[in-house]
Each structure stands twice: as C-alpha cells, then as structure tokens.
Design an enzyme around this catalytic site. Structure first.
Site, short mmCIF file in Angstrom:
data_model
loop_
_atom_site.label_atom_id
_atom_site.label_comp_id
_atom_site.label_asym_id
_atom_site.label_seq_id
_atom_site.Cartn_x
_atom_site.Cartn_y
_atom_site.Cartn_z
N LYS A 1 0.84 -1.21 0.00
CA LYS A 1 0.00 0.00 0.00
C LYS A 1 0.88 1.26 0.00
O LYS A 1 0.57 2.23 -0.69
CB LYS A 1 -0.93 -0.02 1.22
CG LYS A 1 -2.02 -1.07 1.11
CD LYS A 1 -2.75 -1.35 2.41
CE LYS A 1 -3.65 -2.58 2.26
NZ LYS A 1 -4.28 -3.01 3.49
N ASP B 1 -10.87 2.20 4.22
CA ASP B 1 -11.25 0.79 4.10
C ASP B 1 -12.77 0.61 4.16
O ASP B 1 -13.27 -0.50 3.98
CB ASP B 1 -10.61 -0.04 5.23
CG ASP B 1 -9.36 -0.77 4.75
OD1 ASP B 1 -9.13 -0.83 3.53
OD2 ASP B 1 -8.61 -1.28 5.61
N GLN C 1 -4.51 -2.09 9.80
CA GLN C 1 -4.37 -3.41 9.17
C GLN C 1 -4.94 -4.49 10.10
O GLN C 1 -4.58 -4.56 11.27
CB GLN C 1 -2.89 -3.67 8.86
CG GLN C 1 -2.63 -4.95 8.09
CD GLN C 1 -3.17 -4.92 6.66
OE1 GLN C 1 -3.17 -3.89 5.99
NE2 GLN C 1 -3.67 -6.06 6.20
#
Ligand code: NAP
Length: 288
Positions: free
Chosen positions: A53, A120, A97
């Site tokens: 990312k 997200d 994460q």
C-alpha cells in the site's frame, strides 16, 4: 474457453488516472493526499500488504505515513494513535491493518476511525451508508470487483448474482453494491445448504471464501462471469478460490494473480483521493 478479465491492466490504468488527479490536487492545495497505515505486531502477511500500500501510494505521488506498534500494544495504545491520526491534517485517509492481536477489540478500533478518513470503508457509518444504498467510502476489494464486472460488460440488472463469503471486507459490501445495480443477490456462507446448486444459478458468481480452488466446474453455469477474490498461499504457490478448470465453463473469468488483487490497491488509492476531497470540502460526506 472463458475470456480473461485482466485486472492488472485495468488497475494500471486506474493508477495512472489517480496519479494525474493527485498532481492536480497538489497543484491546487500545495500538498498531496496522505495515506496512513497502522500495523500492530509483525505478522509477515500483514507486513507485505502494508508495504504494498505504501509503495503504491508513493508511486502515485501521495504521502505515505507508516505507524507500527508492537504485538503487545494495548487497545488504548491503538485507540490513542487512531485519535491522533483523526486529528492530523496531513492524514487524508487511514487504514488499521487487520487482524489485530487478540488483546485488542478490532470493532472498537474501527469504530474510532473518523468515517471521513475511513478508506477501508469499515466504520459502522460507512457500512451503514452502503447498506442504505448511499455509498460513500466503500471497501476497495468489492469496488474493484464491480469495476471488473463493468469492464467485462456484465449485465447486472435483473441478473442472478451469487457471492460466496459474507465478510465485512468483501462479501457483505459486495452484495450491497450488486444490489444497488439491481442484481438479484444471494450470499452463501459456511452454513449454506447445497451451495453448488445455488452457485449454478449465478449469471455472476463471486468467490471470496479463502479456500483454494473451492469453486469447481460443476458449480458454474455455462457462460457465467466468475470473479475470484481468493488469495491463498499454498505449497504449490498462490491459488485463488476458483479452480482454473472453471475456464472451460465460464464466459468471463478473473485470473489469480492478476485479477482482483491489483484492483484492490488501485481502488484504495482512489478512496484516499476521495477522502482528501472530503477534507477540502470538494465533496460532501453523506454521513453527517
Ligand atoms: P473471511 O473473513 O475468512 O470470510 C470467508 C467467508 O467464506 C466467510 O463468510 C465464510 O463463511 C465463508 N466460507 C468459509 N468456508 C466456507 C465453505 N466451506 N462454504 C461456504 N462458505 C465458506 O475472508 P475474506 O476476508 O472475505 O477473504 C476471502 C478471500 O479473499 C481470502 O482468500 C482472502 O485472502 C481474499 N482477499 C483478497 C483480497 C484481494 O485484494 N484480492 C482482499 C481481501 C481478501 P462463515 O461466515 O459462515 O464463516
């Protein structure tokens, strides 16, 4: 033989377009959008994803802000960091994460993220907006799947769409996006009775199961569009959730690797740009 949907090529196009938009954003506001990641612990798979990312965000000219906490970090350590990132103007979007170590309640952490920075799309606000058909920031993988379907010319209106998997990151948001395109959507999971029979109804079949080559040719209708979200590391290498032999039955199919995977990163960059526009007041956030 199924036509291959080339996610790698489509993702490369999206990244190029994002790169131009980032340059325009920087020219207008004097700073590039920033993507922050929070990694707790040293899970090797998570480290690879986070590194990918950052590489991708730097390639398109975004700022990349990395935070790492030790595996024994407390929940309040993580919550404090998320609050700091919420307040930090240099951070347009952030990702925590997953999975988090067991002493930390992931739900609490996600709910603390400012929904405007939630690239997200996992906060209750963004998940709720999507369910109501008012999508704002949506998880990147299902958006990538929709883009692949669009590029493959899949007819969604009135179509039977079957999604195997009901995770918050993939299956559920994808079902909402397919419903918004007027597909008739069925979600399958580990308790589904006679899953092969349900899957065979699908004009569009998406596998997000996490089991190598779970979907076999006898589960697929002739000519169906089959999207393979799975990324499974096996002794024989990387495998999807769909048996490659399904190509003999399907009309269109995504490969693994080179299908959904590259799309996820590209769409995450697009979401970060969108989050930067929320901050600049260029786009209205629907979540209040
Ligand atoms: P997950 O949270 O583990 O969810 C898996 C889903 O599959 C669950 O809903 C589970 O049902 C269902 N399932 C498991 N075994 C099943 C069975 N035997 N029959 C029917 N359904 C079954 O996984 P995820 O995060 O959604 O990820 C799914 C896959 O996509 C993984 O391989 C992951 O690595 C991959 N992935 C790829 C990308 C990408 O960028 N390409 C992004 C995210 C994930 P229950 O709910 O009943 O347990």
């Amino acid at each position: 033989m199924a036509a291959v949907i080339d996610g790698k090529a489509i993702a490369a196009e999206i990244r190029l377009a994002v790169k131009d938009e980032v340059a325009a954003h920087r020219a207008e506001f004097g700073e590039a959008p920033g993507l922050a990641t929070v990694l707790v612990g040293d899970d090797p798979g998570s480290k690879i994803y986070v590194a990918g990312k950052h590489r991708a965000s730097e390639e398109v000219g975004m700022r990349s802000i990395e935070h790492e906490l030790p595996v024994d970090a407390s929940e309040s350590d993580v919550l404090d960091l998320v609050e700091d990132l919420n307040a930090d103007d240099a951070v347009s979007g952030m990702i925590v994460q997953l999975p988090l170590p067991p002493q930390i309640d992931g739900g609490n952490v996600i709910a603390t993220i400012d929904p405007r920075k939630d690239v997200d799309g996992l906060t209750p606000t963004n998940a709720g907006l999507l369910t109501q058909g008012r999508a704002s920031l949506v998880p990147a993988t299902p958006v990538g799947v929709m883009e692949l379907l669009r590029r493959a010319g899949a007819e969604l209106e009135g179509a039977e769409a079957v999604v195997i998997g009901r995770s918050n990151l993939v299956g559920r948001p994808l079902a909402s996006l397919l419903l918004a395109e007027n597909a008739t959507v069925t979600i399958c999971h580990s308790r589904t009775r006679d899953l092969p029979a349900v899957a065979r109804r699908a004009d569009v079949l998406v596998a997000a199961v996490g089991k190598p080559e779970f979907v076999t040719g006898d589960m697929v209708k002739e000519g169906a569009t089959v999207i393979d979200v799975g990324i499974n590391r096996t002794d024989e290498g990387l495998r999807g959730d769909v048996d490659p032999a399904v190509a003999e039955v399907a009309g269109f199919m995504t490969p693994v690797p080179g299908g959904v995977g590259p799309m996820t990163i590209a769409l995450l960059l697009r979401s970060t740009l969108k989050a930067a526009r929320f901050r600049r007041g260029l786009l209205a956030f629907r979540g209040g």
